[in-house]
Design an enzyme around this catalytic site. Sequence first.
Site, mmCIF file in Angstrom:
data_model
loop_
_atom_site.group_PDB
_atom_site.id
_atom_site.type_symbol
_atom_site.label_atom_id
_atom_site.label_comp_id
_atom_site.label_asym_id
_atom_site.label_seq_id
_atom_site.Cartn_x
_atom_site.Cartn_y
_atom_site.Cartn_z
ATOM 1 N N ASP A 23 0.825 -1.205 0.000
ATOM 2 C CA ASP A 23 0.000 0.000 0.000
ATOM 3 C C ASP A 23 0.859 1.255 0.000
ATOM 4 O O ASP A 23 0.635 2.175 -0.791
ATOM 5 C CB ASP A 23 -0.933 0.012 1.211
ATOM 6 N N GLU A 288 0.681 -5.523 -5.607
ATOM 7 C CA GLU A 288 0.354 -4.556 -6.667
ATOM 8 C C GLU A 288 1.568 -3.761 -7.116
ATOM 9 O O GLU A 288 1.819 -3.619 -8.312
ATOM 10 C CB GLU A 288 -0.737 -3.591 -6.179
#
Length: 393
Positions: A23, A288
């Site tokens: 994140d 990600e």
Amino acid sequence: MTSTETANTHWDIFCAVVDNYGDIGVTWRLARQLANEYQIDIRLWVDDLASFSHILPTLKPELASQTFNRVTIHQWNTPLDISYQPGAVVIEAFACELPDKVKEQLLAQQQTPNDTPPLWLNLEYLSAEDWVEGCHGLPSMQPSGIKKYFFFPGFTANTGGLICERELLKQRAEWQSDPANKLALFSQLGLRGIDEKDLVISVFSYETAALPALCRHWQASSRKIHALIPKGRSLNSLTQLLPCPIEELNPGQQVVLGNLTIHILPMTDQPGYDKLLWSCDYNIVRGEDSFLRAQWAAKPFIWHIYPQEDDYHLIKLEAFIRLYCDNLAPDIAKQWSELNLAFNRELQSEVIFHWQQLDSLNLPLLQHAQKWPIFALNDADLATRLVQFVKSS
């Protein structure tokens, strides 16, 4: 909101660190790009500066506020103990909940005549699923009467795009044009005994039984293989292969297992990690941030997606596979797809089988990886689309 207002007032980005580096990795890249390329005053609020410091080594977790790369970083405590001054935009990264003090000030501005609260955006996780196009940019009326907009990163023109700095692909191409760059990097990282003809693989996965299966296969390879692995979740999967407890291994050390050499990597900052991905022949990445950076590296990769309940992560993986393989020869697409699915399902024998099948297809797979970034960007990156969205709202 006019473009002048956007350029002259600050944006706040809030990030709750959930997966150690994922994140905050995405959020930090975005904050830095908005500040450097669009001259926007960014204030980044982070609840875990200790984790953040692993990818920004000069960060001092004990300080409440500090500035790097034109971004002011604040320690986000609960309750908020640093003064919050509303700017033009407030962004919740990955559906984190805004502090009560911030929401109270947004409401106060909403109720004040001739005053407009910041544009409130929820920056969502990256997905290649079809439904993302229909949800991107939609408003959601909050109980306070303020609209919050959902901003979905994605691979198509009707989504929020992908994080990619303006000069990144040019820098990567220049780096890869000279083999001396990667050898110098390996030397700088304390990696010894790597020859240009050897296969070099970076590994940054979650724990998985697929990784030791591949390592056992690599041990018996006819070609020397080097696996570059930092201490952490990937290395935790290899405890049965290692000659000593993980705690006794330090960056710069190596473990030789037949024709496989495992190199223990030091943690690095984000520019250093990009260069590592550019320098390897194959990259195993997770989550990600590293997943996207592996694509910009223009090298073949395996994506270890974050596991979710009811195997929903496999649906997200298959959606990306369909996009990535759209212009790939059917036989190569099949083997690469099955390799990624087997790795994520921890199917050890299948991982080895599909790895072997791809061995003879590495050149066309590499050629596809080199073309993919231009296709994926769709003429505009995430920061550009975000700025355009704010100007038009």
